[in-house]
Write a protein that holds these residues in place. Structure first.
Motif, PDB file in Angstrom:
ATOM      1  N   GLY A  71       0.817  -1.211   0.000  1.00  0.00           N
ATOM      2  CA  GLY A  71       0.000   0.000   0.000  1.00  0.00           C
ATOM      3  C   GLY A  71       0.850   1.260   0.000  1.00  0.00           C
ATOM      4  N   VAL A  72       1.890   1.277   0.819  1.00  0.00           N
ATOM      5  CA  VAL A  72       2.788   2.435   0.861  1.00  0.00           C
ATOM      6  C   VAL A  72       3.551   2.547  -0.458  1.00  0.00           C
ATOM      7  N   LEU A  73       3.980   1.419  -1.004  1.00  0.00           N
ATOM      8  CA  LEU A  73       4.671   1.435  -2.304  1.00  0.00           C
ATOM      9  C   LEU A  73       3.753   1.982  -3.394  1.00  0.00           C
ATOM     10  N   ALA A  74       2.486   1.614  -3.358  1.00  0.00           N
ATOM     11  CA  ALA A  74       1.531   2.132  -4.345  1.00  0.00           C
ATOM     12  C   ALA A  74       1.429   3.650  -4.245  1.00  0.00           C
ATOM     13  N   GLY A  75       1.371   4.159  -3.023  1.00  0.00           N
ATOM     14  CA  GLY A  75       1.317   5.606  -2.826  1.00  0.00           C
ATOM     15  C   GLY A  75       2.605   6.286  -3.282  1.00  0.00           C
ATOM     16  N   LEU A  76       3.740   5.681  -2.959  1.00  0.00           N
ATOM     17  CA  LEU A  76       5.036   6.224  -3.381  1.00  0.00           C
ATOM     18  C   LEU A  76       5.141   6.266  -4.897  1.00  0.00           C
ATOM     19  N   LEU A  77       4.773   5.175  -5.554  1.00  0.00           N
ATOM     20  CA  LEU A  77       4.832   5.135  -7.018  1.00  0.00           C
ATOM     21  C   LEU A  77       3.886   6.148  -7.642  1.00  0.00           C
ATOM     22  N   LEU A  78       2.714   6.313  -7.053  1.00  0.00           N
ATOM     23  CA  LEU A  78       1.759   7.290  -7.579  1.00  0.00           C
ATOM     24  C   LEU A  78       2.354   8.701  -7.531  1.00  0.00           C
ATOM     25  N   VAL A  79       2.907   9.075  -6.391  1.00  0.00           N
ATOM     26  CA  VAL A  79       3.477  10.411  -6.240  1.00  0.00           C
ATOM     27  C   VAL A  79       4.691  10.586  -7.146  1.00  0.00           C
ATOM     28  N   TRP A  80       5.588   9.588  -7.142  1.00  0.00           N
ATOM     29  CA  TRP A  80       6.829   9.695  -7.915  1.00  0.00           C
ATOM     30  C   TRP A  80       6.542   9.760  -9.415  1.00  0.00           C
ATOM     31  N   ALA A  81       5.715   8.859  -9.911  1.00  0.00           N
ATOM     32  CA  ALA A  81       5.411   8.846 -11.351  1.00  0.00           C
ATOM     33  C   ALA A  81       4.668  10.108 -11.772  1.00  0.00           C
ATOM     34  N   ASN A  82       3.765  10.547 -10.941  1.00  0.00           N
ATOM     35  CA  ASN A  82       2.996  11.739 -11.269  1.00  0.00           C
ATOM     36  C   ASN A  82       3.896  12.972 -11.310  1.00  0.00           C
ATOM     37  N   ALA A  83       4.834  13.062 -10.380  1.00  0.00           N
ATOM     38  CA  ALA A  83       5.745  14.207 -10.355  1.00  0.00           C
ATOM     39  C   ALA A  83       6.779  14.134 -11.485  1.00  0.00           C
ATOM     40  N   ALA A  84       7.218  12.927 -11.804  1.00  0.00           N
ATOM     41  CA  ALA A  84       8.281  12.779 -12.798  1.00  0.00           C
ATOM     42  C   ALA A  84       7.778  12.965 -14.226  1.00  0.00           C
ATOM     43  N   VAL A  85       6.744  12.228 -14.592  1.00  0.00           N
ATOM     44  CA  VAL A  85       6.301  12.264 -15.990  1.00  0.00           C
ATOM     45  C   VAL A  85       4.804  12.493 -16.146  1.00  0.00           C
ATOM     46  N   GLY A  86       4.062  12.363 -15.069  1.00  0.00           N
ATOM     47  CA  GLY A  86       2.611  12.494 -15.162  1.00  0.00           C
ATOM     48  C   GLY A  86       1.973  11.167 -15.497  1.00  0.00           C
ATOM     49  N   LEU A  87       0.818  10.922 -14.935  1.00  0.00           N
ATOM     50  CA  LEU A  87       0.110   9.672 -15.195  1.00  0.00           C
ATOM     51  C   LEU A  87      -0.783   9.782 -16.420  1.00  0.00           C
ATOM     52  N   VAL A  88      -1.179  10.991 -16.736  1.00  0.00           N
ATOM     53  CA  VAL A  88      -1.953  11.266 -17.950  1.00  0.00           C
ATOM     54  C   VAL A  88      -1.299  12.477 -18.594  1.00  0.00           C
ATOM     55  N   GLY A  89      -0.739  12.281 -19.767  1.00  0.00           N
ATOM     56  CA  GLY A  89      -0.040  13.382 -20.427  1.00  0.00           C
ATOM     57  C   GLY A  89       1.266  13.668 -19.716  1.00  0.00           C
ATOM     58  N   SER A  90       1.680  14.929 -19.685  1.00  0.00           N
ATOM     59  CA  SER A  90       2.929  15.303 -19.028  1.00  0.00           C
ATOM     60  C   SER A  90       2.678  15.594 -17.555  1.00  0.00           C
ATOM     61  N   SER A  91       3.770  15.811 -16.831  1.00  0.00           N
ATOM     62  CA  SER A  91       3.631  16.110 -15.406  1.00  0.00           C
ATOM     63  C   SER A  91       2.977  17.473 -15.185  1.00  0.00           C
ATOM     64  N   HIS A  92       2.899  18.298 -16.220  1.00  0.00           N
ATOM     65  CA  HIS A  92       2.298  19.628 -16.106  1.00  0.00           C
ATOM     66  C   HIS A  92       0.802  19.619 -16.417  1.00  0.00           C
ATOM     67  N   ASN A  93       0.257  18.475 -16.785  1.00  0.00           N
ATOM     68  CA  ASN A  93      -1.155  18.389 -17.108  1.00  0.00           C
ATOM     69  C   ASN A  93      -1.971  18.520 -15.816  1.00  0.00           C
ATOM     70  N   PRO A  94      -2.870  19.488 -15.744  1.00  0.00           N
ATOM     71  CA  PRO A  94      -3.650  19.672 -14.507  1.00  0.00           C
ATOM     72  C   PRO A  94      -4.507  18.463 -14.146  1.00  0.00           C
ATOM     73  N   ALA A  95      -4.833  17.610 -15.102  1.00  0.00           N
ATOM     74  CA  ALA A  95      -5.643  16.427 -14.801  1.00  0.00           C
ATOM     75  C   ALA A  95      -4.921  15.497 -13.827  1.00  0.00           C
ATOM     76  N   ASN A  96      -3.593  15.558 -13.791  1.00  0.00           N
ATOM     77  CA  ASN A  96      -2.831  14.704 -12.878  1.00  0.00           C
ATOM     78  C   ASN A  96      -3.061  15.061 -11.409  1.00  0.00           C
ATOM     79  N   MET A  97      -3.521  16.266 -11.150  1.00  0.00           N
ATOM     80  CA  MET A  97      -3.791  16.660  -9.762  1.00  0.00           C
ATOM     81  C   MET A  97      -4.957  15.859  -9.163  1.00  0.00           C
ATOM     82  N   LEU A  98      -5.802  15.318 -10.046  1.00  0.00           N
ATOM     83  CA  LEU A  98      -6.934  14.521  -9.572  1.00  0.00           C
ATOM     84  C   LEU A  98      -6.481  13.276  -8.804  1.00  0.00           C
ATOM     85  N   TYR A  99      -5.267  12.795  -9.091  1.00  0.00           N
ATOM     86  CA  TYR A  99      -4.789  11.564  -8.449  1.00  0.00           C
ATOM     87  C   TYR A  99      -4.534  11.743  -6.956  1.00  0.00           C
ATOM     88  N   ALA A 100      -4.488  12.980  -6.479  1.00  0.00           N
ATOM     89  CA  ALA A 100      -4.360  13.203  -5.039  1.00  0.00           C
ATOM     90  C   ALA A 100      -5.554  12.588  -4.309  1.00  0.00           C
TER      91      ALA A 100
END
Length: 190
Positions: A71-100
């Motif tokens: 569970g902690v690894l899932a949270g870490l990967l979510l934050v790290w991937a979202n900050a590094a490259v973004g989970l949808v589009g680039s890391s600058h895509n505002p839609a990525n903020m929804l993952y919080a």
């Protein structure tokens, strides 16, 4: 191990992990971290480690601790991937903020359940579902521009990657559910 010793170990491991990019920066221009990158990584890594230490102490078996680690690894990967490259589009895509919302559901649900295995299991399943819903909303809202800042990633790649991430939350939920089951000894034939 006492809590202070556990946190000191987490701090030491965080420091050792941060040496990797620091040393790599001496040998290649491909790794170019700023001071703020190191601060962000230190906060995220130490935060994840400390969170694991606190949660793992609330369980009484290895399955609970493994579930907490995933569970902690899932949270870490979510934050790290979202900050590094973004989970949808680039890391600058505002839609990525929804993952919080996924982190709020997972941690909020676990806290509300007082980290008891069954309630925390439900929180992890809710986080997996939230992850899928957020991905659906983000993919609906996201319009790739195709420029260098927002490359046009194939829809299927983004969808599969996000389903895998949601699966990690579900795996944590399954393990917490298993940790809630009473342990029974071997059955003796009579």
């Amino acid at each position: 191990m006492t809590l202070p010793k556990s946190l000191l170990l987490v701090a030491a491991v965080t420091g050792l992990l941060l040496l990797i990019p620091l040393i790599a920066m001496q040998y290649t221009a491909e790794v170019n971290w700023t001071f703020s990158d190191f601060v962000f990584a230190a906060v995220v890594l130490f935060g994840a480690g400390a969170t694991f230490v606190f949660i793992a102490r609330m369980g009484n078996n290895g399955t609970y601790r493994l579930a907490a680690a995933i569970g902690v690894l899932a949270g870490l990967l979510l934050v790290w991937a979202n900050a590094a490259v973004g989970l949808v589009g680039s890391s600058h895509n505002p839609a990525n903020m929804l993952y919080a919302a996924v982190l709020f559901v997972a941690l909020g649900g676990a806290i509300a359940a007082r980290f008891r295995p069954l309630g925390t299991s439900n929180a992890m399943f809710a986080a997996a579902l939230t992850y899928l819903v957020v991905t659906g909303i983000a993919l609906f809202v996201w319009k790739p521009t195709g420029n260098a800042a927002e490359p046009s990633a194939p829809f299927l790649n983004v969808l599969v990657a996000n389903v895998v991430f949601a699966g990690v939350w579900a795996l944590a939920g399954l393990l917490f559910r298993r940790a809630a089951e009473p342990v029974s000894g071997p059955q003796v034939a009579q």
